[in-house]
Design an enzyme around this catalytic site. Structure first.
Site, PDB file in Angstrom:
ATOM      1  N   LYS A   1      90.765  -3.653  12.699  1.00  0.00           N
ATOM      2  CA  LYS A   1      90.304  -2.915  13.882  1.00  0.00           C
ATOM      3  C   LYS A   1      91.282  -1.768  14.096  1.00  0.00           C
ATOM      4  O   LYS A   1      92.453  -1.979  14.399  1.00  0.00           O
ATOM      5  CB  LYS A   1      90.281  -3.868  15.079  1.00  0.00           C
ATOM      6  CG  LYS A   1      89.944  -3.269  16.411  1.00  0.00           C
ATOM      7  CD  LYS A   1      88.624  -2.544  16.455  1.00  0.00           C
ATOM      8  CE  LYS A   1      87.440  -3.362  16.049  1.00  0.00           C
ATOM      9  NZ  LYS A   1      86.136  -2.750  16.216  1.00  0.00           N
TER      10      LYS A   1
ATOM     11  N   HIS B   1      78.152  -7.816  12.687  1.00  0.00           N
ATOM     12  CA  HIS B   1      79.111  -7.502  13.746  1.00  0.00           C
ATOM     13  C   HIS B   1      79.396  -8.748  14.586  1.00  0.00           C
ATOM     14  O   HIS B   1      78.582  -9.665  14.629  1.00  0.00           O
ATOM     15  CB  HIS B   1      78.465  -6.411  14.611  1.00  0.00           C
ATOM     16  CG  HIS B   1      79.077  -6.208  15.947  1.00  0.00           C
ATOM     17  ND1 HIS B   1      78.594  -6.784  17.095  1.00  0.00           N
ATOM     18  CD2 HIS B   1      80.143  -5.463  16.330  1.00  0.00           C
ATOM     19  CE1 HIS B   1      79.332  -6.394  18.131  1.00  0.00           C
ATOM     20  NE2 HIS B   1      80.271  -5.587  17.689  1.00  0.00           N
TER      21      HIS B   1
END
Ligand code: GKR
Ligand code: MG
Length: 434
Positions: free
Chosen positions: A193, A329
């Protein structure tokens, strides 16, 4: 069979201080657990986004759900898939997932679908993936979802959790975090991330991850639209080697036009690095333009907001038709969601990447599934032969989740507010930041 009761439980689960371009995770993530009970006493369950609005949206459907046949209910509710109550235009707003009013109806629909499938599966004695056409894989691969983070394991006061990974705000600390995660869960691919630190530090982080884990462990980076087109292209070029062999660049920049510009410039430089998205493409309505612009080469599905597991199967078929890849996701979640993700993925042939999951970030103390956490072994979640999603609720644990919700002040996800509270009183989400 008829649905005779519908129960909606708002719960809070401890969540560590993870960073992203949205800001900072609060000490608690919010989830909603849905139960649909049939006249023969069977209970189907689902898990979705939490807080006031998702729970209210489900409760508002109560009159249409009670008395309905679970085999037919999602057919009757199909107008929700076309945005009933949200208006016809569906597109990404860059709000945190679960807080986008434009996909509220498909999120509600998806939760009902999952609970109906679980109920039907439990009644028929068949796993949910069999209701979706049967498993094409016995076990579903997930990737290590690595976050920069502040010190802390989530929860507050007496309810604070152990901090398994410590503070992670440097490339070296990130390598340590991922080593720990892989040692524990055996993941075979890594998603970083990004969009948190200066892009040069994130490039260095990716390089150190590659040096540590080697080219057989695919890498992806997702700054959630934090970069300009120029920065995205620069990072893409700098990470050409790291993002090759099964990796991808996820939502580097905001908007389909900008994604398309990044793609063109990378191709012009001879770099065929696929761009993935769960921000620029979040609904079927986004697909025609994304494809026409060649803005996205991999779609990140998510049954929670694409309208359920069957819609994800439709999405997979479209992706295959248009030669796009499909990944998955995730957002902070417990085992009911993990099993729905896994059943959907097991019955979706065209799933071309390991799925994301936040599951390692949640604590066993918060799991509401009877028997405790779902095992992730060698990076895979095995699909059981048990009926439905293969899991039941632990009602004591559910009650604890409800208590935590009642006590905590959070009623929606607001990562920007958490940044201002704990990191920088003037912090604002700026797109692009770099
Ligand atoms: O948990 O902060 C987070 C993530 O940034 C999450 O909200 C995103 O939805 O996992 C996500 C993503 O891939 O964009
Ligand atoms: Mg993403």
């Amino acid at each position: 069979m008829k649905i005779t009761d519908m129960r909606v439980h708002s719960i809070a689960i401890a969540d560590p201080p993870l960073r992203s371009s949205y800001g900072l995770h609060a000490p608690y993530a919010l989830r909603t657990i849905l139960e649909l009970e049939s006249d023969d006493g069977i209970v189907g369950i689902a898990e979705t986004y939490g807080g006031e609005r998702p729970a209210r949206a489900l409760l508002d459907l109560r009159p249409r759900v009670l008395g309905a046949d679970p085999y037919r209910l999602t057919g009757l509710l199909l107008p929700l898939m076309d945005g009933e109550g949200c208006g016809p235009a569906r597109s990404q707003t860059h709000l945190v997932p679960g807080e986008n009013p434009l996909d509220a109806a498909t999120r509600t629909y998806a939760a009902i679908e999952a609970a109906c499938l679980d109920l039907i599966g439990k009644s028929a004695g068949r796993p949910v993936c069999d209701l979706l056409g049967g498993r094409v894989r016995e076990a579903v691969p997930f990737s290590a979802y690595a976050f920069y983070k502040h010190a802390g394991g989530g929860g507050e006061g007496d309810d604070a959790r152990d901090d398994e990974y410590g503070e992670v705000l440097t490339p070296e600390a990130m390598v340590r975090e991922v080593k720990q995660m892989i040692a524990r869960y055996g993941f075979g691919s890594i998603k970083l991330k990004g969009g948190v630190l200066d892009p040069d530090i994130e490039i260095e982080t990716m390089r150190q991850l590659r040096a540590e884990f080697g080219p057989d462990v695919p890498l992806r980076i997702d700054p959630n639209s934090a970069w300009t087109v120029d920065t995205s292209v620069r990072v893409g070029k700098a990470l050409a080697a790291e993002l090759s062999s099964g990796g991808y660049l996820e939502d580097p920049t905001a908007g389909l036009e900008n994604m398309s510009a990044v793609r063109k410039q990378l191709l012009a430089a001879g770099l065929d690095i696929p761009l993935a998205s769960n921000v620029a493409v979040t609904s079927f309505a986004d697909l025609p333009r994304a494809i026409a612009l060649d803005a996205v080469q991999i779609v990140l599905s998510d049954h929670h907001y694409w309208g359920g597991m069957r819609q994800v199967q439709h999405l997979a078929r479209l992706c295959k038709t248009f030669d796009l890849g499909l990944s998955m996701h995730s957002n902070s979640h417990l085992g009911v969601s993990l099993m729905a993700m896994a059943h959907g993925a097991a019955a979706t042939p065209h799933l071309t990447y390991a799925c994301d999951t936040h599951y390692p970030w949640q604590s066993s103390e918060d799991e509401v599934v009877a028997g405790g956490r779902i095992p992730i072994v060698g990076g895979y979640v095995r699909i059981p032969e048990r009926p439905g999603l293969g899991v039941e609720l632990d009602y004591d644990q559910l009650a604890r989740g409800r208590e935590r919700y009642a006590k905590c002040p959070y009623r929606r996800r607001d990562d920007e507010a958490e940044m201002r509270k704990h990191v920088d009183p003037n912090w604002k989400r700026i797109l692009p930041r770099w």
